[in-house]
Structures are given as structure tokens and as C-alpha cells.
Design a protein around this motif. Structure first.
Motif, PDB file in Angstrom:
ATOM      1  N   ARG A 152      54.941  40.359  45.972  1.00  0.00           N
ATOM      2  CA  ARG A 152      54.280  39.296  46.734  1.00  0.00           C
ATOM      3  C   ARG A 152      53.055  39.800  47.491  1.00  0.00           C
ATOM      4  N   LEU A 153      52.746  41.081  47.377  1.00  0.00           N
ATOM      5  CA  LEU A 153      51.565  41.613  48.055  1.00  0.00           C
ATOM      6  C   LEU A 153      50.305  40.894  47.567  1.00  0.00           C
ATOM      7  N   PRO A 154      49.396  40.546  48.455  1.00  0.00           N
ATOM      8  CA  PRO A 154      48.165  39.839  48.042  1.00  0.00           C
ATOM      9  C   PRO A 154      47.162  40.802  47.413  1.00  0.00           C
ATOM     10  N   TRP A 155      47.402  41.200  46.175  1.00  0.00           N
ATOM     11  CA  TRP A 155      46.530  42.177  45.518  1.00  0.00           C
ATOM     12  C   TRP A 155      45.353  41.533  44.783  1.00  0.00           C
ATOM     13  N   VAL A 156      45.523  40.292  44.318  1.00  0.00           N
ATOM     14  CA  VAL A 156      44.452  39.625  43.571  1.00  0.00           C
ATOM     15  C   VAL A 156      43.294  39.318  44.519  1.00  0.00           C
ATOM     16  N   GLY A 157      42.096  39.674  44.103  1.00  0.00           N
ATOM     17  CA  GLY A 157      40.920  39.434  44.932  1.00  0.00           C
ATOM     18  C   GLY A 157      40.635  40.528  45.935  1.00  0.00           C
ATOM     19  N   ARG A 158      41.483  41.561  45.996  1.00  0.00           N
ATOM     20  CA  ARG A 158      41.248  42.692  46.904  1.00  0.00           C
ATOM     21  C   ARG A 158      40.184  43.616  46.327  1.00  0.00           C
ATOM     22  N   SER A 159      39.973  44.753  46.992  1.00  0.00           N
ATOM     23  CA  SER A 159      39.013  45.737  46.507  1.00  0.00           C
ATOM     24  C   SER A 159      39.453  46.266  45.152  1.00  0.00           C
ATOM     25  N   GLN A 160      38.505  46.808  44.406  1.00  0.00           N
ATOM     26  CA  GLN A 160      38.819  47.293  43.071  1.00  0.00           C
ATOM     27  C   GLN A 160      39.826  48.431  43.119  1.00  0.00           C
ATOM     28  N   ALA A 161      39.789  49.229  44.181  1.00  0.00           N
ATOM     29  CA  ALA A 161      40.738  50.333  44.308  1.00  0.00           C
ATOM     30  C   ALA A 161      42.170  49.806  44.409  1.00  0.00           C
ATOM     31  N   VAL A 162      42.364  48.733  45.181  1.00  0.00           N
ATOM     32  CA  VAL A 162      43.694  48.139  45.302  1.00  0.00           C
ATOM     33  C   VAL A 162      44.135  47.553  43.966  1.00  0.00           C
ATOM     34  N   VAL A 163      43.236  46.834  43.295  1.00  0.00           N
ATOM     35  CA  VAL A 163      43.579  46.213  42.011  1.00  0.00           C
ATOM     36  C   VAL A 163      43.976  47.266  40.992  1.00  0.00           C
ATOM     37  N   ASP A 164      43.199  48.361  40.920  1.00  0.00           N
ATOM     38  CA  ASP A 164      43.517  49.422  39.956  1.00  0.00           C
ATOM     39  C   ASP A 164      44.863  50.061  40.258  1.00  0.00           C
ATOM     40  N   LEU A 199      37.587  32.575  41.893  1.00  0.00           N
ATOM     41  CA  LEU A 199      38.602  32.277  40.897  1.00  0.00           C
ATOM     42  C   LEU A 199      38.376  32.978  39.561  1.00  0.00           C
ATOM     43  N   PRO A 200      37.182  32.942  38.984  1.00  0.00           N
ATOM     44  CA  PRO A 200      36.994  33.633  37.693  1.00  0.00           C
ATOM     45  C   PRO A 200      37.343  35.115  37.764  1.00  0.00           C
ATOM     46  N   ARG A 201      36.937  35.790  38.856  1.00  0.00           N
ATOM     47  CA  ARG A 201      37.267  37.213  38.989  1.00  0.00           C
ATOM     48  C   ARG A 201      38.770  37.406  39.155  1.00  0.00           C
ATOM     49  N   ASN A 202      39.404  36.547  39.936  1.00  0.00           N
ATOM     50  CA  ASN A 202      40.856  36.646  40.115  1.00  0.00           C
ATOM     51  C   ASN A 202      41.593  36.446  38.793  1.00  0.00           C
ATOM     52  N   PHE A 203      41.118  35.483  38.011  1.00  0.00           N
ATOM     53  CA  PHE A 203      41.758  35.242  36.712  1.00  0.00           C
ATOM     54  C   PHE A 203      41.572  36.447  35.785  1.00  0.00           C
ATOM     55  N   ASP A 204      40.408  37.062  35.843  1.00  0.00           N
ATOM     56  CA  ASP A 204      40.182  38.271  35.031  1.00  0.00           C
ATOM     57  C   ASP A 204      41.213  39.343  35.375  1.00  0.00           C
ATOM     58  N   GLN A 205      41.470  39.534  36.647  1.00  0.00           N
ATOM     59  CA  GLN A 205      42.422  40.556  37.075  1.00  0.00           C
ATOM     60  C   GLN A 205      43.842  40.223  36.603  1.00  0.00           C
ATOM     61  N   CYS A 206      44.194  38.936  36.647  1.00  0.00           N
ATOM     62  CA  CYS A 206      45.524  38.530  36.171  1.00  0.00           C
ATOM     63  C   CYS A 206      45.690  38.826  34.689  1.00  0.00           C
ATOM     64  N   HIS A 207      44.679  38.537  33.920  1.00  0.00           N
ATOM     65  CA  HIS A 207      44.781  38.771  32.475  1.00  0.00           C
ATOM     66  C   HIS A 207      44.771  40.268  32.147  1.00  0.00           C
TER      67      HIS A 207
END
Length: 616
Positions: A81-93, A145-153
Motif C-alpha cells: 500500500r506504499l504510495p510508490w506510483v508517481g514518486r521519484s525515479q529512485a523510489v520507483v526503481d 496519469l500517463p507517467r503513472n500508468f507507464d510505471q504500472c505497466h
């Protein structure tokens, strides 16, 4: 001593934590000391958690991922449940690396990880205060939203790479998380867009994804009747209503698409139609993208998509009565190549002539066959002729079988429903395409029409003109009389004298009228009414359809006789049919009831030919 001004001006990074490392916390928990364990669980749920702290925790969890069995789901679920989507690229990676390690080492968390990713396919929920009342709605204005969706995929692709069986567990989750069809257009649009995008890199799910999407769209389609959509649009923009009454109804589709035309409204007046239009534009854009690579047509990809869409057509679209727009996905796909259109015609033809198919599907197939031949401008005349040859040959063989049976044939819809639907399909096709057949060489064209032996069909004891829609019968009679192919008016007048009144039950009491649509038929490719602009496909969905569509062209010298005394009907019924709506038949059981969610069935919409050509 010089002071570092940048250090003084920069805010401190929140990395303060209590308790030991994750490994130490897990070790203490195994020994019965759960203090740090509970503390860590609460810290993971901190809404103010900072990027640096998330990265530190994820790294520690990755180092001991083999210990994170199902016994530790109280820690894993807060992590998911951590809010990782939309965070910095370091968090996403770092989060994606953690997901990869988790599903590889502990497949028990696969479904939980998939649910978490899919939950981001729609805009997040926000609280909006309207009139002092807090209302939960989607954040439709999120520019990320487009960037968030990219991260989800990206996350889904990683999971699918490490767990090959992902597709088997993903489909039920996609079904469960599909937004309610009454949600906003943007919410539905985003979710459908992401489902279609997912099918590009997990092709095994494409057919199921299309079935899910089209099933939801059909629910919207049948709950927004053609007349309701037209009425909403006319009431919103009264100045844009057509001035010529003869061009109203379902024969009208050709709107002014020139540069001088006023821009269409961005949102349709009918809320259900607006949502459906949004989804149609996304789906049509997807079809175009799949079938074209770098702007060039790709035959193999198109064939595969056609098979998937046709499978959904058989399962959902064909059994659904009175849908107005969803079937245009197949119409648009078939427009790419004549071979696809011919394959579709062959498919519905096989359904129509198959005795093993239910009568309701055979009659629906006849409707699709006739409507497609009449309306698809990309179907060449040679193909239309070939289909009419097949159709009329089958009709004549059917008449032969009745004549040779030794029993007197009678006009019985319950026994001969597919036959009557086939006759109506043939008449309807000739109404729209007779000009194209006669162009170039009138003599050969007339010889072809006379060779169809339509007079035998019309004169048969089965009497198809009595069952077909009155407007179809009237226009067919006018055209065939003009070219002296067959004379139908004597039969039509005789039929009108023998029409039996039917008692209709309604809230206002019983009334007497006539059932002018005993076949409960509709024409699937009557004019396309949706036209709004959408996010992922910046065009009007109808602009994809209009260049491919055969509109009704008035016959200036075709006149129909006035209705005889046997054709009297109430003013209310007449108005309904003039506006393109089937006269209401409450209390009358139609021969082709919907087999798809009866409660969602809309009134039958009919459109052709225009009764306005009659003289009164």
C-alpha cells in the motif's frame, strides 16, 4: 569559520525510524518479541513517509525476502500500500526491484501484487466538497496519469517475466476491479486504455480482455436507446436540428464534416452515450494501432485480432438485442480489407443457414448480414451480388421444401422466423444497393435483378411482405415497381386488409393496435450517433466510421401509395415510427427476445427505410 549556507537552507530529510533493522525485527519476532515488529508495521503506514525512508526499507526487505513467508503478510500488505506510483525515479526503481524479488521468492503474494498494480489503472479517489457534502470522485485532472500508468505497466511486465503463470491469475483481478459502468467517462476511459495496453505485452489475455471490455460496453449501449440519445442532443442544441423532416430518422447519418461546420460539443448530452462514446473511441484507436505498424497495414496481426473480435461477437454481440454502436468495432475492423468483410459475411451467413443454431441467433445473423451489405460502403458490388445469390438461393430452396411437404404453408413466424428474416435482409440490401448494381450497365443490372426471381418470393404462400417491417416492404415495392421487376402493391393492400388488431396492456389500460414489427427485428448498422473527443484518441469516434458508411440516398422519382383503410393505426404509433422508433408492443411477445441480460434491454430501434417518403 565559513558556514555552509546550502545546508542551512535545505530542509531535513525525514529518515528517523524506531526499532532495529528489518532482519533484526524479524529475528526478534521469531523469538516472541513483537514490539519492534508492530512498530515497523505502523511506520510503514505513515502517510508522511519520505522517499529516502521508503528506499531504505525496501532495500532491507529485499535482503531478507526469503524470510517473508505468508506468516508476515501483516508487513507485506502495508508495503504493497506504499504510495510508490508517481514518486521519484529512485523510489520507483527500488519498488520494482522489490516486487520482482517478492514474487520470485514468495509466489503466495502474487495475487496481492497484481491487485495492487491494477488498482492504479484508474485515477485515484479524491474527496470533493459540493454544497457542504463530501463526495468521493476520481482525480480526473491529474497531469501525471500517463507517467503513472507507464510505471504500472513496467511493474506488470516485470512480474510476468518472473512468474510465467501471471496471466492465469490476472484476468479475475481485472474483472473484479473494472469500474462500475456509471463511473465518470475518464475513469472508464483510463481503465479500458490500460486493459488494452496490457493485452499488447500479454497477448494470451487479449481475447478475454476484449470480452470483458465489450461486455461492459454492451451494458451501456443497450441502456441508451437511439431515440433517447437523439432527443438529448436535440434538446441541448435546438439550432442544430435537421430542418428537413424527410431526412430524419435512422437513414440520416451524413452530418456536415466540412471546415465550415460548427464544432461538435466535446461532451454528449446523454450521460450514458458520453461514456460509451469515450470507450468506443479508445477501442477503435486500439484496433487501428494493432492492425498498422509504422502506418502500414499488418496482415497477420489483423487476422489474429479479427479472430478474437469475432469470437466476442459470437459470444456477446450477436445475442444482444438492439445494441446500437458496439458492433461498429467489427464494422471498422472489416473495413481494412475486403477479405475481412467477406469473411464476416460468410460467418453470419453460416449462422443464418445452420438448422442447429437457435432461431433467435439465425434471425439476428440475418439482420447483421442485410445491414452490413446495405451500409458497408467498402463492400464491392460483386460481393453484394454474390451474397444476394446465396441468400435468394436459400430462400427459394426453403420455399421448395414447403411446397413439397404436402402441407399448406402459412404465415407463421414461430415456424419460419429465419426465413422471414432472410427475406427482409434481401429486401433491405436491394433498397440500399440497387443503384450500384444498375450503374454502368442498366440492361445487365435489370437482367440480374429479374434473375433473382423475386416475384416467386413475394407471391409465395409464406407471404414475407406481411411479416417484414412496413417501411421495408413499402420501399422495396416502390423500387421494384420503378424498374418493373416485381409488383408488390396488390399483396401489400391485401395484407393490410387482413391485419388483426392486438390488445396491448399498459399502465393506462388496454389499447388496440397492430404489431408492425412481429419479427422484433433491428438493423445493427443503422447510423452511428456518437461523436465526442477523448483523451487517448483525439478524434471523434464517428469520424472513423463516416467515410466507410453508406447513407440513405433519396429516390426523387420513387413514390409510395397512400395507406389504405386496412393500414390504419394510431397517431402515437405513427409518430414513433416516423422518429425511427418501433411502435411500442407491450404485451406482445417478440420472436427474437434478447438472450443478454433482459433487464438491460432497450426498446427496439429501427430505421429504414424512411416512412417520410410515403404520401398521406
Amino acid at each position: 569559520m565559513e558556514i555552509d549556507r546550502d545546508f542551512l537552507n535545505s530542509p531535513p530529510v525525514k529518515t528517523v525510524r524506531f526499532g532495529g533493522t528489518v532482519a533484526d525485527t524479524l529475528a526478534k519476532h521469531r523469538q516472541g518479541d513483537s514490539g519492534d515488529y508492530e512498530l515497523l508495521r505502523h511506520q510503514l503506514s505513515d502517510p508522511e513517509i519520505k522517499d529516502a525512508q521508503i528506499i531504505k526499507w525496501l532495500q532491507e526487505f529485499r535482503s531478507c525476502v526469503t524470510q517473508l513467508t505468508k506468516d508476515h503478510e501483516q508487513l507485506i500488505y502495508p508495503l504493497l500500500r506504499l504510495p510508490w506510483v508517481g514518486r521519484s525515479q529512485a523510489v520507483v526503481d527500488e519498488y520494482m526491484a522489490f516486487l520482482s524479488n517478492l514474487v520470485s521468492a514468495q509466489t503466495v503474494y502474487l495475487c496481492a501484487c497484481l491487485k495492487m498494480v491494477v488498482s492504479h489503472f484508474s485515477p485515484k479517489r479524491v474527496i470533493i466538497c459540493e454544497g457542504g457534502v463530501d463526495i468521493s470522485d476520481s482525480d480526473d485532472d491529474d497531469e501525471n496519469l500517463p507517467r503513472n500508468f507507464d510505471q504500472c505497466h513496467q511493474a506488470l511486465q516485470l512480474i510476468a517475466r518472473y512468474v510465467p503463470s501471471t496471466s492465469r491469475f490476472l484476468m479475475p483481478i481485472l474483472q473484479e476491479n473494472f469500474p462500475f459502468v456509471q463511473k465518470s467517462s475518464r475513469t472508464l476511459e483510463c481503465y479500458v486504455h490500460n486493459l488494452l495496453r496490457l493485452s499488447m505485452y500479454i497477448p494470451a489475455l487479449r481475447r478475454d480482455v476484449l470480452e470483458l471490455i465489450i461486455g461492459k460496453m454492451l451494458k451501456l449501449d443497450v441502456s441508451a436507446s437511439r431515440s433517447d440519445i437523439e432527443e438529448a442532443e436535440e434538446n441541448t442544441v435546438p439550432s442544430q436540428r435537421a430542418e428537413d423532416g424527410a431526412e430524419e430518422g435512422l437513414f440520416e447519418m451524413d452530418e456536415d464534416m466540412s471546415a465550415d461546420a460548427p464544432p461538435r460539443p466535446s461532451v454528449m448530452a446523454h450521460p450514458v452515450a458520453d461514456r460509451l462514446d469515450t470507450l468506443m473511441a479508445v477501442l477503435l484507436a486500439y484496433i487501428k494501432d494493432v492492425c498498422h505498424v509504422n502506418g502500414s497495414f499488418h496482415a497477420d496481426r489483423t487476422k489474429d485480432l479479427y479472430r478474437d473480435v469475432l469470437s466476442v461477437f459470437d459470444k456477446l454481440i450477436l445475442p444482444t438485442h438492439a445494441s446500437c454502436h458496439v458492433q461498429y468495432t467489427l464494422f471498422y475492423l472489416c473495413s481494412f480489407r475486403v477479405a475481412l468483410a467477406e469473411a464476416f459475411l460468410e460467418h453470419v451467413w453460416k449462422v443464418l443457414q445452420s438448422p442447429s443454431q437457435p432461431a433467435v441467433l439465425r434471425q439476428a445473423a440475418a439482420g447483421y448480414l442485410g445491414s452490413f451489405l446495405a451500409r458497408a460502403k467498402f463492400v464491392p458490388v460483386l460481393t453484394v451480388r454474390a451474397c444476394l445469390d446465396l441468400l435468394l438461393s436459400w430462400i427459394h430452396r426453403y420455399i421448395d421444401s414447403q411446397d413439397s411437404s404436402g402441407r399448406a404453408a402459412c404465415c407463421d413466424i414461430s415456424l419460419h422466423g429465419p426465413f422471414y428474416s432472410a427475406c427482409q435482409a434481401a429486401f433491405y440490401t436491394l433498397i440500399f444497393r440497387h443503384r450500384a448494381m444498375l450503374e454502368g450497365n442498366m440492361k445487365k443490372g435489370l437482367e440480374y435483378l429479374q434473375g433473382l426471381n423475386l416475384e416467386r418470393v413475394v407471391m409465395s404462400q409464406l407471404n414475407p411482405l406481411k411479416v417484414c417491417l412496413p417501411a421495408v416492404s413499402s420501399m422495396f415495392a416502390a423500387i421494384t415497381r420503378k424498374y418493373q421487376v416485381v409488383f408488390c402493391y396488390t399483396i401489400i393492400e391485401r395484407n393490410n386488409r387482413h391485419v388483426l388488431p392486438v390488445v396491448r396492456s399498459s399502465a393506462g389500460g388496454d389499447s388496440v393496435g397492430t404489431n408492425t414489427n412481429p419479427l422484433d427485428s433491428f438493423f445493427p448498422f443503422d447510423p452511428y450517433l456518437l461523436h465526442r473527443s477523448v483523451l487517448f484518441c483525439v478524434l471523434w469516434s464517428s469520424q472513423l466510421i463516416e467515410p466507410l458508411y453508406q447513407v440513405w440516398e433519396e429516390l426523387p422519382d420513387t413514390e409510395q401509395p397512400p395507406p389504405t383503410t386496412g393500414q390504419e393505426c394510431s397517431k402515437e404509433d405513427e409518430d414513433d415510427f416516423l422518429s425511427g422508433e418501433t411502435p411500442k408492443t407491450e404485451g406482445i411477445v417478440g420472436m427474437t427476445p434478447s438472450s443478454y441480460e433482459w433487464s438491460l434491454r432497450s426498446p427496439s430501434s429501427l430505421g429504414s427505410p424512411p416512412i417520410a417518403f410515403q404520401r398521406h
